[in-house]
Design a protein around this motif. Structure first.
Motif, mmCIF file in Angstrom:
data_model
loop_
_atom_site.group_PDB
_atom_site.id
_atom_site.type_symbol
_atom_site.label_atom_id
_atom_site.label_comp_id
_atom_site.label_asym_id
_atom_site.label_seq_id
_atom_site.Cartn_x
_atom_site.Cartn_y
_atom_site.Cartn_z
ATOM 1 N N ARG B 30 0.797 -1.223 0.000
ATOM 2 C CA ARG B 30 0.000 0.000 0.000
ATOM 3 C C ARG B 30 0.832 1.278 0.000
ATOM 4 N N SER B 31 2.132 1.133 0.250
ATOM 5 C CA SER B 31 2.998 2.312 0.261
ATOM 6 C C SER B 31 3.833 2.329 -1.013
ATOM 7 N N VAL B 32 3.835 3.467 -1.679
ATOM 8 C CA VAL B 32 4.648 3.647 -2.887
ATOM 9 C C VAL B 32 5.476 4.915 -2.735
ATOM 10 N N SER B 33 6.778 4.778 -2.938
ATOM 11 C CA SER B 33 7.684 5.930 -2.862
ATOM 12 C C SER B 33 8.349 6.127 -4.208
ATOM 13 N N TRP B 34 8.702 7.358 -4.489
ATOM 14 C CA TRP B 34 9.397 7.697 -5.730
ATOM 15 C C TRP B 34 10.741 8.346 -5.408
ATOM 16 N N TYR B 35 11.755 7.973 -6.195
ATOM 17 C CA TYR B 35 13.098 8.523 -6.039
ATOM 18 C C TYR B 35 13.622 8.940 -7.408
ATOM 19 N N GLN B 36 14.429 9.995 -7.390
ATOM 20 C CA GLN B 36 15.122 10.429 -8.596
ATOM 21 C C GLN B 36 16.594 10.053 -8.448
ATOM 22 N N GLN B 37 17.149 9.433 -9.471
ATOM 23 C CA GLN B 37 18.561 9.060 -9.421
ATOM 24 C C GLN B 37 19.314 9.739 -10.550
ATOM 25 N N THR B 38 20.302 10.546 -10.200
ATOM 26 C CA THR B 38 21.153 11.220 -11.175
ATOM 27 C C THR B 38 22.604 11.015 -10.792
ATOM 28 N N PRO B 39 23.525 11.106 -11.759
ATOM 29 C CA PRO B 39 24.946 10.929 -11.432
ATOM 30 C C PRO B 39 25.437 11.983 -10.440
ATOM 31 N N TYR B 89 14.099 7.456 -12.763
ATOM 32 C CA TYR B 89 13.085 7.603 -11.712
ATOM 33 C C TYR B 89 12.710 6.214 -11.207
ATOM 34 N N LEU B 90 12.940 6.016 -9.914
ATOM 35 C CA LEU B 90 12.686 4.724 -9.297
ATOM 36 C C LEU B 90 11.468 4.787 -8.402
ATOM 37 N N CYS B 91 10.737 3.712 -8.435
ATOM 38 C CA CYS B 91 9.576 3.561 -7.587
ATOM 39 C C CYS B 91 9.859 2.398 -6.635
ATOM 40 N N ALA B 92 9.419 2.533 -5.400
ATOM 41 C CA ALA B 92 9.593 1.458 -4.424
ATOM 42 C C ALA B 92 8.284 1.216 -3.714
ATOM 43 N N SER B 93 7.960 -0.039 -3.485
ATOM 44 C CA SER B 93 6.732 -0.323 -2.740
ATOM 45 C C SER B 93 7.054 -1.116 -1.486
ATOM 46 N N SER B 94 6.254 -0.893 -0.477
ATOM 47 C CA SER B 94 6.354 -1.686 0.748
ATOM 48 C C SER B 94 4.956 -1.937 1.271
ATOM 49 N N LEU B 95 4.853 -2.931 2.131
ATOM 50 C CA LEU B 95 3.545 -3.368 2.606
ATOM 51 C C LEU B 95 2.793 -2.227 3.284
ATOM 52 N N ILE B 96 3.467 -1.612 4.247
ATOM 53 C CA ILE B 96 2.847 -0.509 4.979
ATOM 54 C C ILE B 96 3.756 0.718 4.921
ATOM 55 N N ALA B 97 5.005 0.519 5.298
ATOM 56 C CA ALA B 97 5.984 1.609 5.291
ATOM 57 C C ALA B 97 7.368 0.988 5.369
ATOM 58 N N VAL B 98 8.360 1.713 4.901
ATOM 59 C CA VAL B 98 9.732 1.217 4.922
ATOM 60 C C VAL B 98 10.172 0.929 6.346
ATOM 61 N N ARG B 99 9.612 1.683 7.280
ATOM 62 C CA ARG B 99 9.983 1.520 8.684
ATOM 63 C C ARG B 99 9.636 0.111 9.182
ATOM 64 N N GLU B 100 8.534 -0.419 8.707
ATOM 65 C CA GLU B 100 8.078 -1.717 9.203
ATOM 66 C C GLU B 100 8.498 -2.880 8.319
ATOM 67 N N THR B 101 8.487 -2.670 7.011
ATOM 68 C CA THR B 101 8.747 -3.773 6.095
ATOM 69 C C THR B 101 9.685 -3.333 4.983
#
Lengths: 107, 114
Positions: B30-39, B89-101
């Motif tokens: 249920r949690s989706v985060s977005w990150y930008q990756q540049t050199p 651009y990277l997307c990451a998903s976790s069950l609830i939050a990165v803190r927990e899972t």
């Protein structure tokens, strides 16, 4: 501000040699730290997190609050360890990443 | 189980245009985060969504926006593209939050602005 520093852009070692990838952090409070790895043409994946205190693929990392460090270590490097390694700090629900270190293991 | 899927994998846009990137999380996450990756700047946090609500936001200009749908799929939009927006651009998903899972990352969308 919370920050993660990985001082080495590239670390080159011979197969069988010990490896230490350095990570220093600045954080007010109790930090939660991670190591992520990205192998060639693969997605970024979690290697280990300090609260689990596990050894994954022979890698370990110990949190040293006095030195604010979370260095990644492996006693004997293998060629398949060659990858980009990122140290990351959890701030709320977001990850603050270091710049990354390329580990190159030579045969 | 299927991993995090990001589409498209590659995109070329012209300065001034807008772009929408899509992320399908692992089923049940249920949690989706977005990150930008540049050199130059490395991996930088953009925002995080949970149950269709933005829960965290990074230090990016308002041209960067996102949303999450009821099926947890997420999109991010960048308007008035600038050359400096070229990045992975990277997307990451976790069950609830990165803190927990654990957070699981997608392969990324490579955006090139010309």
């Amino acid at each position: 501000a919370q920050r993660v520093t990985q001082p080495e852009k590239l670390l080159s070692v011979f197969k069988g040699a010990p490896v230490e990838l350095k990570c220093n952090y600045s954080y007010s409070g109790s930090p939660e730290l991670f190591w992520y790895v990205q192998y060639s043409r693969q997605r970024l994946q979690l290697l280990l997190r300090h609260i689990s205190r596990e050894s994954i693929k022979g890698f370990t990392a110990d949190l040293n609050k006095g030195e604010t460090s979370f260095h990644l270590k492996k006693p004997f490097a293998q060629e398949e360890d060659s990858a980009m390694y990122y140290c990351a700090l959890l701030q709320g629900n977001k990850l603050v990443f270091g710049a990354g270190t390329i580990l190159r293991v030579k045969s | 189980k299927a991993g995090v899927t990001q589409t498209p994998r590659y995109l070329i846009k012209t300065r001034g245009q807008q772009v929408t990137l899509s992320c399908s999380p692992i089923s049940g996450h249920r949690s989706v985060s977005w990150y930008q990756q540049t050199p130059g700047q490395g991996l930088q946090f953009l925002f995080e969504y949970f149950s269709e609500t933005q829960r965290n936001k990074g230090n990016f200009p308002g041209r960067f926006s996102g949303r999450q749908f009821s099926n947890s799929r997420s999109e991010m939009n960048v308007s008035t593209l600038e050359l400096g927006d070229s990045a992975l651009y990277l997307c990451a998903s976790s069950l609830i939050a990165v803190r927990e899972t654990e957070a699981f990352f997608g392969q990324g969308t490579r955006l090139t602005v010309v």
